[in-house]
Design an enzyme around this catalytic site. Structure first.
Site, mmCIF file in Angstrom:
data_model
loop_
_atom_site.group_PDB
_atom_site.id
_atom_site.type_symbol
_atom_site.label_atom_id
_atom_site.label_comp_id
_atom_site.label_asym_id
_atom_site.label_seq_id
_atom_site.Cartn_x
_atom_site.Cartn_y
_atom_site.Cartn_z
ATOM 1 N N ASP A 160 0.852 -1.191 0.000
ATOM 2 C CA ASP A 160 0.000 0.000 0.000
ATOM 3 C C ASP A 160 0.885 1.238 0.000
ATOM 4 O O ASP A 160 1.780 1.373 0.849
ATOM 5 C CB ASP A 160 -0.894 -0.013 1.247
ATOM 6 C CG ASP A 160 -2.090 0.922 1.103
ATOM 7 O OD1 ASP A 160 -2.495 1.199 -0.038
ATOM 8 O OD2 ASP A 160 -2.614 1.354 2.143
ATOM 9 N N TYR B 73 1.059 5.677 -0.381
ATOM 10 C CA TYR B 73 0.553 6.807 0.414
ATOM 11 C C TYR B 73 0.750 8.020 -0.485
ATOM 12 O O TYR B 73 1.391 8.974 -0.117
ATOM 13 C CB TYR B 73 1.422 6.859 1.672
ATOM 14 C CG TYR B 73 1.037 7.767 2.806
ATOM 15 C CD1 TYR B 73 -0.226 7.723 3.403
ATOM 16 C CD2 TYR B 73 1.973 8.659 3.338
ATOM 17 C CE1 TYR B 73 -0.526 8.531 4.479
ATOM 18 C CE2 TYR B 73 1.673 9.459 4.428
ATOM 19 C CZ TYR B 73 0.417 9.395 4.999
ATOM 20 O OH TYR B 73 0.123 10.196 6.085
ATOM 21 N N HIS C 167 -4.112 13.747 0.958
ATOM 22 C CA HIS C 167 -4.368 12.822 2.071
ATOM 23 C C HIS C 167 -3.243 12.879 3.101
ATOM 24 O O HIS C 167 -3.485 12.995 4.309
ATOM 25 C CB HIS C 167 -4.530 11.398 1.548
ATOM 26 C CG HIS C 167 -4.609 10.363 2.633
ATOM 27 N ND1 HIS C 167 -5.655 10.291 3.521
ATOM 28 C CD2 HIS C 167 -3.751 9.366 2.990
ATOM 29 C CE1 HIS C 167 -5.450 9.289 4.367
ATOM 30 N NE2 HIS C 167 -4.301 8.723 4.076
ATOM 31 N N ARG D 73 -0.192 15.436 13.470
ATOM 32 C CA ARG D 73 1.149 15.906 13.804
ATOM 33 C C ARG D 73 1.151 17.425 13.866
ATOM 34 O O ARG D 73 0.495 18.005 14.712
ATOM 35 C CB ARG D 73 2.168 15.330 12.796
ATOM 36 C CG ARG D 73 2.437 13.837 13.042
ATOM 37 C CD ARG D 73 3.485 13.264 12.083
ATOM 38 N NE ARG D 73 3.005 13.224 10.711
ATOM 39 C CZ ARG D 73 2.400 12.152 10.147
ATOM 40 N NH1 ARG D 73 2.238 11.050 10.841
ATOM 41 N NH2 ARG D 73 1.978 12.199 8.907
ATOM 42 N N GLU E 222 -11.005 3.480 3.120
ATOM 43 C CA GLU E 222 -10.020 4.281 2.390
ATOM 44 C C GLU E 222 -10.226 4.013 0.905
ATOM 45 O O GLU E 222 -10.138 2.881 0.440
ATOM 46 C CB GLU E 222 -8.585 3.939 2.808
ATOM 47 C CG GLU E 222 -8.247 4.423 4.214
ATOM 48 C CD GLU E 222 -6.738 4.460 4.493
ATOM 49 O OE1 GLU E 222 -5.994 3.681 3.880
ATOM 50 O OE2 GLU E 222 -6.324 5.283 5.334
ATOM 51 N N GLU F 169 -9.155 3.805 -2.664
ATOM 52 C CA GLU F 169 -7.858 3.627 -3.320
ATOM 53 C C GLU F 169 -8.038 2.992 -4.694
ATOM 54 O O GLU F 169 -9.061 2.380 -4.988
ATOM 55 C CB GLU F 169 -6.951 2.721 -2.462
ATOM 56 C CG GLU F 169 -6.806 3.188 -1.018
ATOM 57 C CD GLU F 169 -5.610 2.590 -0.293
ATOM 58 O OE1 GLU F 169 -4.779 1.936 -0.955
ATOM 59 O OE2 GLU F 169 -5.529 2.775 0.931
ATOM 60 N N LYS G 208 -5.191 -2.355 9.925
ATOM 61 C CA LYS G 208 -5.459 -2.482 8.483
ATOM 62 C C LYS G 208 -5.702 -3.915 8.036
ATOM 63 O O LYS G 208 -6.422 -4.132 7.066
ATOM 64 C CB LYS G 208 -4.233 -1.975 7.700
ATOM 65 C CG LYS G 208 -3.872 -0.523 7.955
ATOM 66 C CD LYS G 208 -4.728 0.396 7.125
ATOM 67 C CE LYS G 208 -4.184 1.815 7.172
ATOM 68 N NZ LYS G 208 -4.964 2.704 6.310
#
Lengths: 409, 409
Positions: free
Chosen positions: A127, A129, A134, A143, A200, A202, A254
């Site tokens: 997977d 990113y 996102h 953060r 999610e 994708e 996940k």
């Protein structure tokens, strides 16, 4: 006749998401056998029967490739051969071959009389990113808003290994996972059902040609190693993930399930729909140099119980499939036929295009209105999540089929 | 005769690392066929020939299980049946059956005349991080010495998914990977060969019984799902890993290769060697409640070019196999036969027992002396890393075979 204007004598195909320009590949069962199939309009095409009756012929093709639980053996015949077979299908089912329609109808089954299965046996699943929006949204929420992207993000397509065993086909119920979660920051963890279950949105790609261990795939050759694209829902348990993920990444948050659409759409069918991607700055290192039209323009929609909650597009992805695959193999990592790579959540610039509930409801602060008057911040038991993907030009549309899962307790 | 004092009529077995109490399982080839085999002393036992000549019989066993590229199909016969077959082997090759030795010798091949292969087809590979000393060392070096362990570490066995495709058998050369590294903190990354190539000393376990998706394995039942143990070297490119690993964990820094020993040692053979593990405080949640003797006392050694650089032991592991597997499946994640889980680097309390060069040379500050007068902080091209594992009591020893890899450029 020009290819883009070609019609099929299968009338339900014309104008549908499965016209003669699509011809996706999948695995279905009927009459207690599993076979390789394609789709035209409201019908499944049984490729094994077509082969047995001498309508299809490519080098190396045997019945075992087409009477099979998965597409992997068929894919191993190679891209050129499969492109050739695709052309044979187009010829058979085009309006220009209407004279054979009576005979060929015996190799078609109503979509309602088939069960569609997981099309590939996935060796390894990775997977990425690759959506900047996102990654930025998550960085802002969890953060530092001023430094939402971590230092490596603009230099390489961040990715991690996921779980292959729990990839299921559309329609499979998703059991709400349990695990360790921390109810309030700073307290000790408890064993609990997940309270923050998310989807999610994708797009995945399936490997069609292996590379040997120790031999990177140069970026110019990456698309020769891709068999096709598949819609992908990477279900996520946010509360489990949040507690477990440092320092080695997501794991139980996940790996309880990921859902794929039943059809793999070939790059041949998508060739008309390539588009530019976002500007990449800083310029990537040479092994990641992008082609000019590196992305696909594929529209994406997510529904929760028939409420449209997100409209996104694969064109928003910052890192392309080619860049992902070149990066994945730059260290010599070997890919095998049927391996699956997914994009990571695809969020666009607008709030309506965010690809997860975490972002749509902005960490629970902006409940998502449903058509029935209720709201959601995360998924409830009984909720049905449906993703669809399609692309279109002035002559035809290409659909991916639905990627559906219902949450059960 | 008591089992622990039993001898074999295969004289090289007695006192060796492969006595009649071991009988590991593997895959070897000779005369152009791949077969399921075991080992006694200096000999390979061809189980397929024994079966063909009616020396072995368990329910469901067919020749295809034993003439096979991998052990997976054989493992699917079930733990009880395989334990039964193991007893048949013990009976055949014990001194008490010396009268048949002439006949049985025709099913034995010198170890020098065989090639040993990867014993299992790995569906999914998971790597844990279960040594407290290792996690603490890494935390001190890269994060905060005062808070070396992250908050979750004492509550759950941290783990992540690794790459199955690049798992290779002992003896396979390891090509130094290339990728993105940052030469000095704060500067931009460059494309480079890895300059900080490392080993990680680990013990793996192989899944012998599946669980269905959505159905956790209770901790009391976990060992019924474990087929056996295997020695494991999780090669690591520290510079690639350091740059890439936030926030989703290690990826290209690990997935270029992992090496396993050729033999899987059954839990039956290791039953005598169970031992306590370190005290767990805080007490784990109930789904992770450990059994009293949760660890194995297996000695581990690592050599670089015949210099012994580390002596460790699986008994140091904080989180046990049972706890790892109970945690891995608590969310319903499904395990399949042949899936592989590894412990993470096994470091003990003494500096001489650290399981990686990162720790042994303490981030490059304490070069490791070699027998030839040179030193190492990381691996050089041409270096050969050899790991061995064995356990012993007063009557016999059980060995795992070597886990070897040579670094090539």
């Amino acid at each position: 006749m020009e290819f883009s204007q070609l019609k099929s004598w299968v009338e339900s195909a014309n104008g549908s998401l499965f016209p003669i320009q699509n011809l996706p590949l999948g695995i279905c069962s009927y009459n207690n056998k599993k076979i390789v199939c394609s789709r035209l309009g409201d019908f499944i095409i049984d490729l094994s029967l077509l082969y047995e009756n001498n309508f299809l012929s490519i080098p190396g093709l045997e019945l075992r490739h087409l009477q099979n639980d998965y597409l992997n053996d068929f894919i191993s015949l190679g891209a050129d051969n499969i492109s050739n077979l695709r052309k044979q299908l187009i010829r058979l089912f085009s309006v220009e071959n209407s004279t054979q329609s009576g005979m060929l109808q015996s190799y078609m089954i109503s979509i309602d009389d088939c069960i569609l299965h997981l099309p590939i046996s996935v060796g390894d699943y990775t997977d990425f990113y690759s959506s900047k929006e996102h990654a930025t949204n998550v960085g802002i929420m969890f953060r530092d808003p001023a430094n939402a992207l971590l230092p490596n993000w603009l230099h390489l397509p961040v990715g991690y290994h996921g779980r292959a065993s729990s990839i299921v086909t559309s329609g499979t119920d998703i059991k709400r996972p349990a695990g360790q979660i921390v109810l309030k920051d700073g307290e000790v963890p408890v064993y609990s059902k997940c309270k923050q279950l998310d989807f999610e949105l994708e797009m995945g790609f399936v490997i069609g040609k292996e590379n040997k261990l120790g031999e990177p795939i140069p970026i110019q050759e990456t698309l020769n190693h891709v068999f096709g694209l598949i819609l992908f829902n990477d279900w996520s348990a946010r509360d489990i993930q949040k507690w477990e993920y440092v320092p080695l990444g997501p794991f139980l948050g996940k790996n309880f399930a990921s859902t794929v659409s039943p059809w793999i759409i070939s790059l041949d069918a998508l060739a008309e729909f390539k588009t530019e991607g976002p500007v990449q700055s800083p310029t990537p290192l040479e092994y990641l140099s992008p082609e000019p039209l590196r992305n696909f323009d594929i529209q994406l929609e997510v529904y929760i119980n028939d409420t449209l909650v997100s409209k996104s597009n694969t064109k928003y992805l910052y890192w392309s499939i080619s860049q992902q695959l070149a990066h994945h193999t730059v260290n010599g990592c070997n890919m095998r036929i049927g391996d699956l790579c997914a994009s990571g959540t695809i969020s666009g610039p607008e709030a309506s295009s965010f690809g997860s509930m975490l972002e749509l409801a902005w960490k629970g602060t902006k409940p998502i209105p449903m058509n029935d008057g209720s709201t959601r911040v995360f998924l409830q038991d009984g909720d049905v999540v449906k993703m669809i993907a399609f692309t279109e030009n002035k002559n035809y549309r290409i659909g991916f089929g639905e990627c559906i899962g219902k949450i059960v307790s």
